[in-house]
Design a protein around this motif. Structure first.
Motif, short mmCIF file in Angstrom:
data_model
loop_
_atom_site.label_atom_id
_atom_site.label_comp_id
_atom_site.label_asym_id
_atom_site.label_seq_id
_atom_site.Cartn_x
_atom_site.Cartn_y
_atom_site.Cartn_z
N UNK A 88 55.55 -4.50 28.16
CA UNK A 88 55.30 -3.33 29.00
C UNK A 88 56.35 -2.25 28.73
N UNK A 89 57.60 -2.67 28.56
CA UNK A 89 58.64 -1.70 28.24
C UNK A 89 58.35 -1.02 26.90
N UNK A 90 57.89 -1.80 25.93
CA UNK A 90 57.57 -1.24 24.63
C UNK A 90 56.40 -0.28 24.74
N UNK A 91 55.41 -0.64 25.54
CA UNK A 91 54.26 0.24 25.74
C UNK A 91 54.70 1.55 26.39
N UNK A 92 55.61 1.45 27.37
CA UNK A 92 56.13 2.65 28.03
C UNK A 92 56.80 3.57 27.02
N UNK A 93 57.59 2.99 26.13
CA UNK A 93 58.27 3.78 25.09
C UNK A 93 57.25 4.41 24.14
N UNK A 94 56.20 3.66 23.82
CA UNK A 94 55.15 4.19 22.92
C UNK A 94 54.48 5.41 23.54
N UNK A 95 54.10 5.29 24.82
CA UNK A 95 53.43 6.40 25.49
C UNK A 95 54.39 7.58 25.67
N UNK A 96 55.64 7.30 25.96
CA UNK A 96 56.62 8.38 26.12
C UNK A 96 56.81 9.12 24.80
N UNK A 97 56.87 8.39 23.71
CA UNK A 97 57.01 9.03 22.40
C UNK A 97 55.80 9.89 22.08
N UNK A 98 54.62 9.40 22.43
CA UNK A 98 53.40 10.18 22.22
C UNK A 98 53.48 11.50 22.97
N UNK A 99 53.87 11.45 24.25
CA UNK A 99 53.92 12.65 25.08
C UNK A 99 55.00 13.62 24.60
N UNK A 100 56.13 13.08 24.18
CA UNK A 100 57.22 13.93 23.73
C UNK A 100 56.89 14.63 22.42
N UNK A 101 56.30 13.90 21.48
CA UNK A 101 56.03 14.46 20.16
C UNK A 101 54.71 15.23 20.10
N UNK A 102 53.75 14.82 20.94
CA UNK A 102 52.43 15.45 20.90
C UNK A 102 51.97 15.77 22.33
N UNK A 103 52.67 16.68 23.00
CA UNK A 103 52.36 16.98 24.41
C UNK A 103 50.95 17.52 24.63
N UNK A 104 50.35 18.10 23.58
CA UNK A 104 49.00 18.65 23.71
C UNK A 104 47.92 17.69 23.22
#
Length: 254
Positions: free
Chosen positions: A145-161
């Motif tokens: 779950x922690x890894x998934x959270x980091x994956x989603x956070x990276x997605x939002x940070x790098x590709x906010x749109x």
């Protein structure tokens, strides 16, 4: 002897079943060997449309191996990621995702790869049997779950749109709740062991890192109990004030 006669047909049936699978796999490989890239891809798409993702993954994997640099290669890899995910093969899905991201960092669909990485890790943390039986195992290791959270956070940070960003944010909230529940479960374990300092620290961690979760009340109650056991009156009073302000119906307030 009687027991052997009972078991023998079962063993024979199992051997025939294995032989049938082997024969079927060989025939499938022969069919794929005579297909071109477009034919193989169309076959995989038909399997996906029919919900046979395991078969689709096998075909796409063969296609990816045979034509790694063909015009369909990128779409094949993206479909392979999804097929692995849907057929319950997280390790294969993650390996394909990481390879796609590494080789295609500027691809227009790389955000999808990050999104699928989060989904795959999130799914790996779930337990269908426990969910069906309504068994709460909040205390199990939340590493995935922690890894998934980091994956989603990276997605939002790098590709906010990204079109996947909104759903990723919702899933992050769900994951935060899962992580907060884990901290509470461990805090209660420490309470039972009379390790009150460790319990209070877990409660404070929830307050600091998951203030928007549904576990804040329990965290405060654990802190109040722990500080009371430790004789730390000032800390107990501060936790109690916060508890009264935010959760006036708490049974800890008297």
């Amino acid at each position: 002897m009687k027991s052997f006669r009972k078991v023998a047909p079962l063993l024979a049936g199992a051997m025939l079943s294995l032989a049938g699978c082997s024969s079927s796999d060989t025939e499938e490989q022969a069919v794929l060997a005579n297909m071109g890239a477009q034919q193989m891809y169309e076959k995989a798409k038909r399997s996906m449309e029919a919900g046979n993702f395991s078969n689709a993954a096998a075909t796409l994997s063969a296609l990816d191996s045979r034509y790694p640099f063909g015009p369909l290669s990128h779409q094949v890899q993206l479909d392979l990621i999804y097929s692995y995910y849907k057929s319950g093969k997280p390790d294969e899905a993650l390996a394909t995702i990481d390879r796609f991201i590494r080789l295609n960092p500027n691809h227009s669909d790389v955000d999808y790869a990050f999104y699928m990485r989060g989904l795959t890790n999130m799914e790996s943390d779930s337990n269908l049997f426990q969910e069906l039986m309504n068994i709460d195992r909040a205390d199990r290791d939340p590493a995935k779950s922690r890894q998934a959270f980091d994956d989603f956070r990276r997605l939002i940070q790098q590709y906010p749109n990204s079109k996947y960003a909104a759903d990723a944010r919702k899933r992050m909230l769900h994951i935060k709740e899962r992580l907060a529940r884990y901290e509470i479960a461990i805090a209660r374990f420490y309470m039972r062991r009379e390790a009150y300092v460790a319990a209070a620290n877990r409660g404070r961690y929830v307050i600091e890192h998951f203030p928007d979760s549904n576990q804040v009340q329990q965290a405060l109650e654990i802190m109040v109990s722990s500080y009371d056991e430790l004789g730390l009156d000032d800390l107990k009073e501060n936790a109690m004030k916060t508890l009264k302000l935010n959760y006036p119906d708490s049974e800890f307030i008297s």
